[in-house]
Motif scaffolding. Structure first.
Motif, short mmCIF file in Angstrom:
data_model
loop_
_atom_site.label_atom_id
_atom_site.label_comp_id
_atom_site.label_asym_id
_atom_site.label_seq_id
_atom_site.Cartn_x
_atom_site.Cartn_y
_atom_site.Cartn_z
N VAL A 199 0.75 -1.05 -0.12
CA VAL A 199 -0.04 -0.03 0.15
C VAL A 199 0.89 1.21 -0.20
O VAL A 199 2.03 1.23 0.69
N ALA A 200 0.48 2.25 -0.87
CA ALA A 200 1.29 3.42 -0.83
C ALA A 200 0.52 4.44 0.05
O ALA A 200 -0.62 4.77 -0.42
N ALA A 201 1.28 5.09 0.95
CA ALA A 201 0.81 6.05 1.79
C ALA A 201 1.44 7.19 1.83
O ALA A 201 2.68 7.29 1.81
N ASP A 202 0.91 8.35 1.40
CA ASP A 202 1.33 9.84 1.63
C ASP A 202 1.28 10.20 3.26
O ASP A 202 0.03 10.01 3.68
N VAL A 203 2.14 10.71 3.66
CA VAL A 203 2.14 11.19 5.09
C VAL A 203 1.99 12.80 5.11
O VAL A 203 3.11 13.55 4.49
N TRP A 204 1.21 13.36 5.66
CA TRP A 204 0.91 14.86 5.85
C TRP A 204 1.41 15.17 7.31
O TRP A 204 0.63 14.63 7.97
N SER A 205 1.89 16.59 7.36
CA SER A 205 1.98 17.17 8.75
C SER A 205 0.63 18.03 8.95
O SER A 205 0.74 18.93 8.21
N ALA A 206 0.04 17.74 9.94
CA ALA A 206 -1.28 18.62 10.31
C ALA A 206 -0.78 19.32 11.30
O ALA A 206 -1.14 19.08 12.54
N THR A 207 -0.30 20.67 11.12
CA THR A 207 0.16 21.46 12.11
C THR A 207 -0.83 22.29 12.89
O THR A 207 -0.61 22.44 13.93
N SER A 208 -2.09 22.30 12.22
CA SER A 208 -3.18 22.89 13.05
C SER A 208 -4.29 22.51 12.49
O SER A 208 -4.90 22.93 11.55
N TRP A 209 -5.18 21.59 13.05
CA TRP A 209 -6.57 20.95 12.92
C TRP A 209 -7.50 22.34 13.06
O TRP A 209 -8.41 22.52 12.31
N GLY A 210 -6.94 23.11 14.20
CA GLY A 210 -8.14 24.23 14.40
C GLY A 210 -7.91 25.40 13.48
O GLY A 210 -8.93 25.96 12.99
N GLU A 211 -6.71 25.73 13.03
CA GLU A 211 -6.67 26.77 11.85
C GLU A 211 -7.26 26.42 10.67
O GLU A 211 -7.92 26.92 9.81
N LEU A 212 -7.01 25.10 10.30
CA LEU A 212 -7.89 24.60 9.05
C LEU A 212 -9.20 24.89 9.29
O LEU A 212 -10.07 25.21 8.20
N ARG A 213 -9.84 24.43 10.31
CA ARG A 213 -11.14 24.49 10.43
C ARG A 213 -11.69 25.98 10.56
O ARG A 213 -12.78 26.33 9.92
#
Length: 889
Positions: free
Chosen positions: A766-780
């Motif tokens: 399985v190929a997985a890309d890894v993302w760094s989510a530095t701020s769930w709150g700012e995205l929202r």
């Protein structure tokens, strides 16, 4: 020496008595006075002796309580520096307009409080006319913490002064659409008037103490001359039940904050009834503050009581006042003279005789209305004593009647806090009592009118001349636009380059960055490190010898670790505020420092570092106070995450602070995974909070105590770090036929996602890309702004949607937080979305065991990823079962 009969052993028995015969003579003399003149005379002589000893500089423990009388007798009151009749007219207009404003607003059902200001009017007016320094003179002026429920009176005074209009008064508690007045002191809602939010009871007194201390901090560090600034905190006696109200009073005395005065309005009533029904709250507060080392000034009785005290030759009146509980005295204020003669003066023969010397009118005046807090001369004497006292803070205990001048339907009634309007009959009686020129015809109209003597009237001229002499209008908030230069790039470069093979926790990465920023020639001195007695836990001991720990006394001892490199160094100009074990105190420090740009025109950059679990859990209310006061700075939740702080267990395991933080609109919340992300976030935060277009926000960063290799920053990720999401590592084994999944991780969870990426590729194809989510709150937050724009007809695609656009396969989010934290963005993710998190209570174990327990370790991520792909038919269902067995689930 043998103790007299009935005397219990005490600390005196440990002291040598060099002349037992002399000691016995003193005891015999006291016995003789008691026998001949009574115990009251003996007690009087003892107190006089103690008073004389104190004046002579003889060190003795102080009495914690004095008699229930004014501290400053009438004969010792200073000359009144003003026109008392004129100030009475000004106060009358303000009383009327405060009551009219709330009553007029009641037709909309918005409520309001009348009785509090009615009791405290002279406490404010005397200060405004004689003591409170404004911001247009030298220095920063005084800082006024106005009691929240008294706000109608402050609005009424601003109306008389021409700072508010009738239209604005009529929009009290009606802010939608603009130009309305907030219910209580709210700087965010009325930033030109209010400086300090105070209606979250208990936080006002706590913040006032730390504001006074921070004023001294600025002075001692040669940043701002605050020697002429005085902090005034107006409080209710019921408010003093809040633990925060008195939690720092020993600090104020210990650091000799004679730039601080508490004014406690002792109207003896809480919101529902008496404060101390069966006791005496004034005496309790006096003992509490005296014991803590404060100067106490009691202003209890008005001038009508002078005659009573002069006639009290046997001390019977003072004895009776000392024993009557508050609820009974409240009853006296509402009952007729016959009741008072029977129940108060009938207590002993000497009082009966005293009562016979008094007219009914005199008794009614004394017991119904005559209180020290209702007379300008009494209040003036107390305030003058407070500002002239040196070496300790002062508390003024001013007794009043709640609902004073509002009539018998309000005065001293248990329900008056919930009473929102006066009737026409009550307004007529109030008009007559205050002698205001308001005709009956105006009172026959549907709405009671506001009153104003005219912009050029003697009252308004007097008011404005007084304020001009004191440095301009008050209360007032002023913002001095002072943009700070950006720190040199070299302060950030080490974190951007990474740590190579060396492992470093993000907690330590932040501390290293802060240390470098504190060395900056331009802005270094403006950093204010704040920590609640956990500096060594967070690796901050390296700051001790270089920055110093603030103490107004400096260091009067030789520290035990003086021979060590990172010894415990206190200094009068120390930069670090190490508060001891008090998150509330540290947060109050932060609020004072974060708003210094407005209070003193000196922008300071506080960073407050704490156990993330205890920080928000204990002080979230203060975080709202911070946002309301428009504070700026960095709050750092260290040892974050529910599984990262090993061994500490349930009470230390934070899996929810980001969720609490997200409820505060002023808080920008980040959960960085790497040191370079911290550098980018802090740099952007400095720009946003201290640049030319400074914003009234603060940052919440979570950092971890788990050492990990820190990579160098990839190219082109700065925008994603600030906005909250970027692709950190793309799958290396992807082909058109390979199952794909997107792994989003924040904070320390990025490492579980990276390990899962390798396992998915090696074991399951399985190929997985890894993302760094530095701020769930700012995205929202940004996505919500896009939704709001849509209502206005503006088409905007949220950043999180655009960032993941075209990313193949489902999305699986993982963090060291409960699932609600990453789930904040789910509705704006177009791909199939699921999450893993640490819901439930924490526990003590190794990191590996805790992560397996919560199902967030790398192998759990693999199983969850396969299950998600199996539901889509992209991997066989048997793969999920095989993975569970292989990984020991």
């Amino acid at each position: 020496m043998t103790d007299p009969v009935g005397i219990s052993p005490s600390e005196l028995d440990q002291l040598p008595d060099r002349d037992t015969e002399e000691t016995a003579e003193w005891a015999a003399s006291l016995d003789a006075v008691t026998k001949a003149a009574g115990p009251q005379r003996a007690a009087y002589l003892m107190r006089r002796t103690l008073q004389h000893a104190e004046g002579a500089g003889i060190a003795l423990p102080k009495l914690l309580e004095t008699d229930y009388v004014n501290t400053i007798p009438t004969s010792a009151e200073p000359a009144f520096d003003g026109d008392e009749a004129m100030e009475a007219r000004i106060t009358a207009w303000n009383r009327w307009n405060a009551a009219a404003m709330v009553t007029r607003g009641s037709r909309f059902g918005v409520g309001g409080h009348i009785a509090t200001f009615a009791s405290a009017a002279w406490l404010y007016e005397t200060g405004f006319n004689h003591f409170f320094r404004g911001k247009e003179g030298d220095g920063s002026g005084d800082q006024l913490y106005i009691q929240g429920h008294a706000s109608p009176g402050i609005y009424a005074r601003a109306f008389l002064d021409g700072r508010l209009t009738e239209g604005q008064l009529d929009r009290f508690r009606q802010e939608a659409g603009g130009d309305g007045l907030p219910s209580y002191p709210h700087p965010r809602r009325l930033p030109w008037l209010w400086e300090f939010p105070t209606v979250s009871m208990g936080l006002g007194p706590l913040s006032a103490i730390y504001q006074a201390r921070f004023n001294r901090y600025l002075q001692n560090r040669n940043i701002k001359d605050t020697s002429r600034s005085h902090v005034w905190a107006f409080l209710g006696d019921g408010e003093m039940d809040e633990p925060e109200s008195t939690t720092a009073i020993t600090l104020a005395a210990r650091e000799q904050l004679d730039n601080l005065t508490f004014v406690i309005n002792c109207n003896l009533q809480r919101l529902d009834g008496p404060v101390r029904a069966n006791f005496r709250v004034v005496q309790e507060l006096e003992a509490q503050f005296r014991g803590a080392g404060w100067n106490v000034v009691k202003t209890l009785w008005g001038s009508a009581w002078d005659e009573l005290f002069q006639l009290d030759t046997q001390g019977a009146l003072v004895r009776r006042l000392r024993e009557v509980p508050d609820a009974q005295f409240q009853t006296y204020a509402t009952r007729d003279v016959a009741y008072i003669r029977e129940h108060f003066f009938g207590a002993e023969p000497a009082l009966v005789e005293l009562g016979r010397l008094l007219t009914d009118a005199k008794i009614a005046e004394c017991f119904h209305t005559s209180r020290g807090g209702h007379e300008a001369r009494k209040v003036y004497a107390a305030y003058k004593a407070a500002v002239e006292f040196k070496g300790a803070p002062t508390v003024i205990l001013a007794q009043t009647v709640k609902g004073y001048t509002l009539g018998p339907g309000f005065e001293s009634k248990n329900a008056n806090h919930q009473m929102k309007k006066l009737s026409g009959k009550e307004f007529r009686a109030m008009r007559d009592l205050l002698d205001l020129p308001i005709p009956d015809a105006k009172l026959d109209e549907d709405l009671v009118p506001y009153g104003h003597p005219g912009a050029d009237s003697p009252e308004v001229r007097y008011l404005q001349e007084r304020r001009a002499a004191l440095g301009g209008p008050a209360p007032a908030r002023r913002v001095h636009a002072v943009a700070l230069p950006e720190p040199a790039d070299r302060a950030f470069s080490a974190l951007l380059k990474g740590s190579g093979k060396q492992e470093m926790a993000t907690t330590m990465a932040f501390v290293r960055l802060a240390k470098e920023l504190m060395r900056d020639k331009e802005t270094g001195k403006r950093w204010v490190p704040i920590v609640p007695d956990e500096a060594r836990t967070f690796g901050m001991e390296s700051l001790f010898p270089s920055a110093g720990i603030y103490s107004p006394l400096g260091q009067t001892y030789e520290p035990v670790d003086r021979d060590q490199l990172m010894y415990y160094k206190e200094a009068k100009d120390g930069q670090i505020l190490n508060e001891g074990i008090t998150e509330a105190g540290a947060m109050a420090d932060f609020i004072a420092a974060s708003t210094s740009y407005a209070t003193h025109g000196e922008p300071m950059i506080p960073f407050y570092i704490f156990y993330s679990m205890f920080g928000w859990q204990r002080t979230a209310d203060q975080m709202w106070q911070l946002g309301d006061q428009l504070g700026r700075g960095f709050i750092v939740g260290a040892t974050a995450g529910r599984t990262t702080l090993t061994g500490e267990g349930l009470q230390h395991a934070d899996g929810h602070s980001h969720l609490i933080a997200s409820t505060n609109p002023a808080s920008l919340n980040y959960d960085p995974a790497f040191a370079y992300e911290i550098a980018v976030i802090v740099k952007d935060g400095l720009r946003r909070m201290y640049g030319p277009e400074a914003e009234n926000v603060f940052y919440y960063l979570t950092v971890y105590n788990e050492p990990k290799p820190q990579p160098a920053m990839p190219e082109g990720v700065e925008e994603g770090i600030v906005k909250g999401l970027y692709r950190f590592k793309e799958a290396a084994n992807a082909t058109a036929e390979t199952p794909r999944i997107q792994l989003l991780g924040s904070g320390t969870a990025i490492h579980w996602a990276l390990e899962a990426q390798e396992l998915l590729a090696a074991d399951w194809g399985v190929a997985a890309d890894v993302w760094s989510a530095t701020s769930w709150g700012e995205l929202r937050r940004e996505a919500l702004e896009c939704d709001e724009a849509l209502l206005r007809g503006e088409e905007r695609t949220p950043y999180v949607t655009r960032a993941l656009e075209g990313a193949q396969g489902p999305v699986l989010a993982v963090s060291d937080w409960m699932r609600q934290v990453p789930d904040q963005i789910s509705q704006w993710v177009e791909q199939d979305y699921s999450s893993l998190g640490t819901d439930g209570f924490g526990l003590s174990d190794t990191r590996e065991a805790a992560r397996r327990h919560f199902g967030v370790d790398a192998r759990s991520v693999v199983v969850a990823a396969l299950a998600q792909l199996a539901r889509r038919g992209e991997v066989p269902a048997s793969a999920v079962k095989e993975a569970r067995e292989r990984y020991g689930f």
